[in-house]
Design a protein around this motif. Sequence first.
Motif, PDB file in Angstrom:
ATOM      1  N   GLY A  26       0.795  -1.224   0.000  1.00 14.34           N
ATOM      2  CA  GLY A  26       0.000   0.000   0.000  1.00 14.34           C
ATOM      3  C   GLY A  26       0.826   1.272   0.000  1.00 14.34           C
ATOM      4  N   TRP A  27       2.153   1.145  -0.152  1.00 19.95           N
ATOM      5  CA  TRP A  27       3.002   2.344  -0.141  1.00 19.95           C
ATOM      6  C   TRP A  27       2.636   3.305  -1.272  1.00 19.95           C
ATOM      7  CZ3 TRP A  27       5.969   3.563  -4.362  1.00 19.95           C
ATOM      8  CH2 TRP A  27       6.246   2.534  -5.273  1.00 19.95           C
ATOM      9  N   GLU A  28       2.193   2.752  -2.409  1.00 21.76           N
ATOM     10  CA  GLU A  28       1.812   3.628  -3.525  1.00 21.76           C
ATOM     11  C   GLU A  28       0.651   4.544  -3.146  1.00 21.76           C
ATOM     12  OE1 GLU A  28       2.847  -0.463  -5.445  1.00 21.76           O
ATOM     13  OE2 GLU A  28       1.851   0.284  -3.634  1.00 21.76           O
ATOM     14  N   GLU A  29      -0.262   4.020  -2.302  1.00 20.22           N
ATOM     15  CA  GLU A  29      -1.417   4.811  -1.872  1.00 20.22           C
ATOM     16  C   GLU A  29      -1.027   5.916  -0.904  1.00 20.22           C
ATOM     17  OE1 GLU A  29      -1.652   1.336  -2.109  1.00 20.22           O
ATOM     18  OE2 GLU A  29      -2.618   1.700  -4.045  1.00 20.22           O
ATOM     19  N   VAL A  30       0.177   5.823  -0.368  1.00 21.46           N
ATOM     20  CA  VAL A  30       0.712   6.901   0.475  1.00 21.46           C
ATOM     21  C   VAL A  30       1.495   7.890  -0.387  1.00 21.46           C
ATOM     22  CG1 VAL A  30       2.239   7.471   2.412  1.00 21.46           C
ATOM     23  CG2 VAL A  30       0.828   5.401   2.498  1.00 21.46           C
ATOM     24  N   MET A  31       2.306   7.360  -1.286  1.00 19.90           N
ATOM     25  CA  MET A  31       3.160   8.222  -2.101  1.00 19.90           C
ATOM     26  C   MET A  31       2.367   9.069  -3.097  1.00 19.90           C
ATOM     27  SD  MET A  31       6.546   7.294  -4.398  1.00 19.90           S
ATOM     28  CE  MET A  31       7.524   6.836  -2.964  1.00 19.90           C
ATOM     29  N   THR A  32       1.351   8.486  -3.710  1.00 19.35           N
ATOM     30  CA  THR A  32       0.604   9.201  -4.751  1.00 19.35           C
ATOM     31  C   THR A  32      -0.021  10.505  -4.249  1.00 19.35           C
ATOM     32  OG1 THR A  32       0.165   7.168  -5.977  1.00 19.35           O
ATOM     33  CG2 THR A  32      -1.306   9.039  -6.390  1.00 19.35           C
ATOM     34  N   ALA A  97      11.673  12.410   4.324  1.00 19.82           N
ATOM     35  CA  ALA A  97      11.356  12.336   5.754  1.00 19.82           C
ATOM     36  C   ALA A  97       9.841  12.379   5.981  1.00 19.82           C
ATOM     37  CB  ALA A  97      12.043  13.463   6.513  1.00 19.82           C
ATOM     38  N   GLU A  98       9.165  13.257   5.266  1.00 16.30           N
ATOM     39  CA  GLU A  98       7.715  13.370   5.447  1.00 16.30           C
ATOM     40  C   GLU A  98       6.982  12.163   4.858  1.00 16.30           C
ATOM     41  OE1 GLU A  98       3.862  14.572   6.356  1.00 16.30           O
ATOM     42  OE2 GLU A  98       5.824  14.988   7.248  1.00 16.30           O
ATOM     43  N   TYR A  99       7.434  11.698   3.702  1.00 18.34           N
ATOM     44  CA  TYR A  99       6.821  10.498   3.113  1.00 18.34           C
ATOM     45  C   TYR A  99       6.991   9.301   4.052  1.00 18.34           C
ATOM     46  CZ  TYR A  99       6.560   6.201   0.456  1.00 18.34           C
ATOM     47  OH  TYR A  99       6.272   4.912   0.058  1.00 18.34           O
ATOM     48  N   ASN A 100       8.212   9.112   4.560  1.00 13.17           N
ATOM     49  CA  ASN A 100       8.459   7.997   5.482  1.00 13.17           C
ATOM     50  C   ASN A 100       7.608   8.112   6.738  1.00 13.17           C
ATOM     51  OD1 ASN A 100      10.220   6.452   4.013  1.00 13.17           O
ATOM     52  ND2 ASN A 100      12.070   7.229   4.998  1.00 13.17           N
ATOM     53  N   ARG A 101       7.452   9.341   7.230  1.00 12.39           N
ATOM     54  CA  ARG A 101       6.635   9.536   8.434  1.00 12.39           C
ATOM     55  C   ARG A 101       5.215   9.039   8.195  1.00 12.39           C
ATOM     56  NH1 ARG A 101       2.817  12.377  10.457  1.00 12.39           N
ATOM     57  NH2 ARG A 101       2.512  13.617   8.556  1.00 12.39           N
ATOM     58  N   ARG A 102       4.669   9.379   7.053  1.00  6.63           N
ATOM     59  CA  ARG A 102       3.300   8.962   6.724  1.00  6.63           C
ATOM     60  C   ARG A 102       3.208   7.452   6.517  1.00  6.63           C
ATOM     61  NH1 ARG A 102       0.665  13.659   2.820  1.00  6.63           N
ATOM     62  NH2 ARG A 102       1.584  15.451   3.890  1.00  6.63           N
ATOM     63  N   LEU A 103       4.166   6.914   5.770  1.00  4.01           N
ATOM     64  CA  LEU A 103       4.143   5.478   5.481  1.00  4.01           C
ATOM     65  C   LEU A 103       4.319   4.647   6.743  1.00  4.01           C
ATOM     66  CD1 LEU A 103       4.183   3.094   3.460  1.00  4.01           C
ATOM     67  CD2 LEU A 103       6.669   3.436   3.285  1.00  4.01           C
ATOM     68  N   SER A 225       3.783 -10.001  -7.749  1.00  4.00           N
ATOM     69  CA  SER A 225       3.029 -10.338  -6.544  1.00  4.00           C
ATOM     70  C   SER A 225       1.765  -9.511  -6.358  1.00  4.00           C
ATOM     71  CB  SER A 225       3.921 -10.166  -5.309  1.00  4.00           C
ATOM     72  OG  SER A 225       4.486  -8.870  -5.283  1.00  4.00           O
ATOM     73  N   ASP A 226       0.713 -10.190  -5.912  1.00  2.00           N
ATOM     74  CA  ASP A 226      -0.497  -9.541  -5.438  1.00  2.00           C
ATOM     75  C   ASP A 226      -0.311  -9.424  -3.933  1.00  2.00           C
ATOM     76  OD1 ASP A 226      -3.037  -9.072  -4.266  1.00  2.00           O
ATOM     77  OD2 ASP A 226      -4.048  -9.944  -6.000  1.00  2.00           O
TER      78      ASP A 226
END
Length: 265
Positions: A26-32, A97-103, A225-226
């Motif tokens: 689900g990292w893409e749903e955070v990054m997008t 840093a901010e992306y990692n914080r959210r993820l 992978s799914d």
Amino acid sequence: MSQENVTMNKVVLFDFDGTISTLRAGWEEVMTPFMKESILGAYQPTNEEEQALDQDIALYIDQSTGIQTVYQMRWLAEQVGNKGWNEQILDEWEYKAEYNRRLLVKVKERVLRLENGELQAEDYLMKGSLLFLQHLQSLGVEMYVASGTDHPDVVREAGVLGVAAYFKEIVGAPVGKAECSKEKVIKELIESKGLSGSDLVVIGDGKVEIRLAKEYGGLAIGLASDEEKREGINPVKEQRLLEAGADWIEGDFQIMAEWIKRLGL
């Protein structure tokens, strides 16, 4: 030829996230949305501008899957500057840093619950992966992990999932450095062990590791992978891996006999 001679020079390099672990699914749903928010700022785009931006972000994320996060954030910083919609332009490390914080809000919760015994490791491992690692170890195959995730995080996550002991070395992205951990590991393995051709097997769900495997003459196996089901083939990843030149594509590790055959063991 003895089994020992067959396997003694065989080295398998795994990607981690999306290949063995689904802890970061689900990292893409955070990054997008993070990228979109950072590029737009307070700017209100037209429908055409927004659609174009959405397409650019989606395409970039698809193309960059598997690389070190800071490179993705470097692209983001460039886009913010080029568009000129958001007056606040951060550097790649600040964006990371901010992306990692959210993820990590979700990931850390999963890790803690695994450590506390509230969750089971097998719920975050690709199906068949643990038995596959155990079998390769029994054959004397050396295994490594190279990941675009920060080194301390991937080491901890491999540990909490109970797979760290199967790998001779786990290498994540160096903290504070923009450096491709996957290419570095592949080059060092080839140079230190004198590997050639199919002696080096690279298994991963991203274009980066597949292309590197082909570039260095290794066997490139794509894991389409799914990450929700942890089994079966994800057609989006399958197409991505085909384009990267994967020699073979599978969705999980459950058909042991086929995997062993493909690896030449």
